[in-house]
Design a protein around this motif. Structure first.
Motif, mmCIF file in Angstrom:
data_model
loop_
_atom_site.group_PDB
_atom_site.id
_atom_site.type_symbol
_atom_site.label_atom_id
_atom_site.label_comp_id
_atom_site.label_asym_id
_atom_site.label_seq_id
_atom_site.Cartn_x
_atom_site.Cartn_y
_atom_site.Cartn_z
ATOM 1 N N MET A 21 -18.314 -6.685 -10.060
ATOM 2 C CA MET A 21 -19.490 -7.500 -10.375
ATOM 3 C C MET A 21 -20.679 -7.110 -9.495
ATOM 4 S SD MET A 21 -17.834 -11.240 -11.046
ATOM 5 C CE MET A 21 -17.145 -11.653 -12.643
ATOM 6 N N ALA A 22 -20.414 -6.821 -8.230
ATOM 7 C CA ALA A 22 -21.493 -6.385 -7.336
ATOM 8 C C ALA A 22 -22.093 -5.073 -7.815
ATOM 9 C CB ALA A 22 -20.966 -6.247 -5.907
ATOM 10 N N PHE A 23 -21.248 -4.159 -8.280
ATOM 11 C CA PHE A 23 -21.741 -2.883 -8.807
ATOM 12 C C PHE A 23 -22.631 -3.107 -10.027
ATOM 13 C CE2 PHE A 23 -21.199 0.556 -11.909
ATOM 14 C CZ PHE A 23 -21.747 1.613 -11.195
ATOM 15 N N VAL A 24 -22.171 -3.951 -10.958
ATOM 16 C CA VAL A 24 -22.960 -4.222 -12.169
ATOM 17 C C VAL A 24 -24.302 -4.839 -11.805
ATOM 18 C CG1 VAL A 24 -23.062 -5.629 -14.276
ATOM 19 C CG2 VAL A 24 -20.957 -4.399 -13.693
ATOM 20 N N LEU A 25 -24.298 -5.790 -10.889
ATOM 21 C CA LEU A 25 -25.556 -6.427 -10.482
ATOM 22 C C LEU A 25 -26.464 -5.451 -9.742
ATOM 23 C CD1 LEU A 25 -24.310 -9.928 -9.330
ATOM 24 C CD2 LEU A 25 -25.579 -9.373 -11.407
ATOM 25 N N MET A 64 -23.695 -17.994 -13.008
ATOM 26 C CA MET A 64 -23.261 -16.632 -13.307
ATOM 27 C C MET A 64 -24.267 -15.948 -14.231
ATOM 28 S SD MET A 64 -19.709 -15.312 -15.045
ATOM 29 C CE MET A 64 -18.688 -15.281 -13.591
ATOM 30 N N PRO A 65 -24.757 -14.768 -13.845
ATOM 31 C CA PRO A 65 -25.694 -14.039 -14.707
ATOM 32 C C PRO A 65 -25.048 -13.638 -16.035
ATOM 33 C CG PRO A 65 -25.687 -13.113 -12.497
ATOM 34 C CD PRO A 65 -24.550 -14.098 -12.571
ATOM 35 N N GLN A 66 -25.866 -13.512 -17.058
ATOM 36 C CA GLN A 66 -25.381 -13.186 -18.395
ATOM 37 C C GLN A 66 -24.616 -11.865 -18.421
ATOM 38 O OE1 GLN A 66 -25.673 -15.422 -20.783
ATOM 39 N NE2 GLN A 66 -24.528 -14.182 -22.234
ATOM 40 N N GLU A 67 -25.054 -10.880 -17.644
ATOM 41 C CA GLU A 67 -24.374 -9.574 -17.606
ATOM 42 C C GLU A 67 -22.931 -9.717 -17.134
ATOM 43 O OE1 GLU A 67 -27.357 -10.143 -16.312
ATOM 44 O OE2 GLU A 67 -28.603 -8.948 -17.663
ATOM 45 N N LEU A 68 -22.696 -10.634 -16.185
ATOM 46 C CA LEU A 68 -21.341 -10.845 -15.670
ATOM 47 C C LEU A 68 -20.537 -11.715 -16.604
ATOM 48 C CD1 LEU A 68 -22.008 -11.347 -11.864
ATOM 49 C CD2 LEU A 68 -21.551 -9.236 -13.129
ATOM 50 N N PHE A 69 -21.208 -12.667 -17.259
ATOM 51 C CA PHE A 69 -20.485 -13.565 -18.174
ATOM 52 C C PHE A 69 -19.905 -12.783 -19.341
ATOM 53 C CE2 PHE A 69 -20.209 -16.616 -21.674
ATOM 54 C CZ PHE A 69 -19.327 -17.496 -21.100
ATOM 55 N N ARG A 70 -20.584 -11.724 -19.761
ATOM 56 C CA ARG A 70 -20.067 -10.884 -20.839
ATOM 57 C C ARG A 70 -18.796 -10.156 -20.423
ATOM 58 N NH1 ARG A 70 -24.957 -7.737 -21.550
ATOM 59 N NH2 ARG A 70 -26.463 -9.390 -21.482
ATOM 60 N N ALA A 90 -30.279 4.415 -20.220
ATOM 61 C CA ALA A 90 -29.001 4.823 -20.816
ATOM 62 C C ALA A 90 -28.017 5.335 -19.773
ATOM 63 C CB ALA A 90 -29.251 5.891 -21.874
ATOM 64 N N LEU A 91 -28.508 6.021 -18.740
ATOM 65 C CA LEU A 91 -27.620 6.561 -17.711
ATOM 66 C C LEU A 91 -26.949 5.447 -16.908
ATOM 67 C CD1 LEU A 91 -26.536 9.128 -16.412
ATOM 68 C CD2 LEU A 91 -28.488 9.075 -14.859
ATOM 69 N N SER A 92 -27.720 4.438 -16.525
ATOM 70 C CA SER A 92 -27.117 3.334 -15.767
ATOM 71 C C SER A 92 -26.186 2.520 -16.660
ATOM 72 C CB SER A 92 -28.192 2.449 -15.143
ATOM 73 O OG SER A 92 -29.076 1.952 -16.117
ATOM 74 N N GLY A 93 -26.519 2.396 -17.952
ATOM 75 C CA GLY A 93 -25.620 1.711 -18.881
ATOM 76 C C GLY A 93 -24.299 2.450 -19.024
ATOM 77 N N ALA A 94 -24.376 3.783 -19.087
ATOM 78 C CA ALA A 94 -23.158 4.583 -19.177
ATOM 79 C C ALA A 94 -22.337 4.472 -17.896
ATOM 80 C CB ALA A 94 -23.506 6.043 -19.458
ATOM 81 N N ALA A 95 -23.012 4.468 -16.746
ATOM 82 C CA ALA A 95 -22.302 4.332 -15.463
ATOM 83 C C ALA A 95 -21.582 2.989 -15.392
ATOM 84 C CB ALA A 95 -23.277 4.482 -14.305
ATOM 85 N N ILE A 96 -22.272 1.929 -15.819
ATOM 86 C CA ILE A 96 -21.640 0.605 -15.818
ATOM 87 C C ILE A 96 -20.426 0.605 -16.739
ATOM 88 C CG2 ILE A 96 -21.949 -1.784 -16.597
ATOM 89 C CD1 ILE A 96 -24.780 -1.655 -15.470
ATOM 90 N N PHE A 97 -20.569 1.207 -17.922
ATOM 91 C CA PHE A 97 -19.455 1.233 -18.873
ATOM 92 C C PHE A 97 -18.245 1.960 -18.296
ATOM 93 C CE2 PHE A 97 -17.151 3.607 -22.151
ATOM 94 C CZ PHE A 97 -16.627 2.548 -22.866
ATOM 95 N N VAL A 98 -18.450 3.136 -17.718
ATOM 96 C CA VAL A 98 -17.333 3.924 -17.187
ATOM 97 C C VAL A 98 -16.670 3.207 -16.019
ATOM 98 C CG1 VAL A 98 -16.742 6.069 -15.994
ATOM 99 C CG2 VAL A 98 -18.223 6.142 -17.996
ATOM 100 N N VAL A 99 -17.465 2.751 -15.060
ATOM 101 C CA VAL A 99 -16.899 2.074 -13.888
ATOM 102 C C VAL A 99 -16.213 0.774 -14.295
ATOM 103 C CG1 VAL A 99 -17.479 0.931 -11.714
ATOM 104 C CG2 VAL A 99 -18.483 3.152 -12.260
ATOM 105 N N TRP A 136 -17.896 -16.143 -8.786
ATOM 106 C CA TRP A 136 -17.907 -15.450 -10.079
ATOM 107 C C TRP A 136 -16.646 -14.604 -10.245
ATOM 108 C CZ3 TRP A 136 -23.450 -13.363 -8.906
ATOM 109 C CH2 TRP A 136 -24.368 -14.417 -8.978
ATOM 110 N N ALA A 137 -16.205 -13.973 -9.156
ATOM 111 C CA ALA A 137 -14.991 -13.150 -9.212
ATOM 112 C C ALA A 137 -13.763 -14.012 -9.501
ATOM 113 C CB ALA A 137 -14.810 -12.379 -7.905
ATOM 114 N N LEU A 138 -13.681 -15.188 -8.884
ATOM 115 C CA LEU A 138 -12.563 -16.087 -9.152
ATOM 116 C C LEU A 138 -12.536 -16.505 -10.615
ATOM 117 C CD1 LEU A 138 -12.580 -18.368 -5.984
ATOM 118 C CD2 LEU A 138 -10.735 -16.858 -6.727
ATOM 119 N N LEU A 139 -13.704 -16.768 -11.176
ATOM 120 C CA LEU A 139 -13.791 -17.130 -12.582
ATOM 121 C C LEU A 139 -13.375 -15.959 -13.470
ATOM 122 C CD1 LEU A 139 -14.606 -19.613 -14.265
ATOM 123 C CD2 LEU A 139 -16.848 -18.573 -14.513
#
Length: 196
Positions: A81-85, A188-194, A3-12, A101-104
């Motif tokens: 994207m690098a942070f999320v991965l 592209m990983p699913q996490e980034l595609f979202r 949950a903590l890493s999910g919250a960090a990803i959401f905020v960033v 992936w960033a260009l897309l």
């Protein structure tokens, strides 16, 4: 992922995405030759100036396009994207894929900016057709270059402009049927595609 890493990803992701929209909006504003005396344009210029000023010394505009804003948008998207991965998998992979992936992601956000501008323009045209609100004027300036080709094709129906419908369809076709296969093709990983 806990949950903590999910919250960090959401905020960033939320904060960087908001700034990314402003940076890409500045690129779009120069691309459509918007009125930079508009208060919203002034806000975009002031918010992006600290990061763009040093980049502009190195990267000049090419053909009237604000290439430094576009480059900053791609770099910010790649860093996000690098942070999320990194948080999700512990690695961000190779730089070449990250840049693709960033260009897309930037292309998708570019389309969303035009989508939102057209929605604002359509709503304002129904509610307050002759409004001089800065947001309405800016939405019109952004949407007009997208709608112009459709207006040449679609006949005038007695004062009813249906060109936004065809522009919405075109953008949705690109978002739904062009970008996903490209994302799959470049792995592209699913996490980034979202995110796009």
């Amino acid at each position: 992922m806990n949950a903590l890493s999910g919250a960090a990803i959401f905020v960033v992701q939320t904060l960087v995405s908001l700034y990314l929209v402003i940076v890409l909006l500045r690129f779009v504003l120069q691309l459509v030759k918007a009125d930079f005396y508009n208060p919203l344009c002034q806000f975009a210029v002031r918010a992006t100036q600290p990061l763009l000023k040093p980049i502009r010394r190195i990267i000049p505009s090419i053909g009237g396009m604000d290439t430094s804003s576009l480059l900053l948008a791609v770099v910010l998207q790649a860093l996000l994207m690098a942070f999320v991965l990194m948080v999700t998998y512990g690695t961000f992979g190779d730089i070449l894929h990250l840049l693709m992936w960033a260009l897309l992601g930037v292309a998708s956000l570019f389309l969303k900016i035009f989508w939102v501008a057209m929605i604002v323009m359509v709503i304002v045209s129904w509610i307050a057709p002759n409004s001089h609100n800065p947001a309405a004027e800016l939405a019109y300036q952004i949407a007009e270059p997208v709608l112009a080709p459709f207006r040449r094709i679609v006949p005038n129906l007695g004062g009813l402009d249906i060109s936004p419908i065809f522009a919405f369809i075109a953008i949705q076709v690109i978002q739904s049927f062009v970008l996903p296969p490209i994302a799959a093709q470049i792995g592209m990983p699913q996490e980034l595609f979202r995110m796009i």
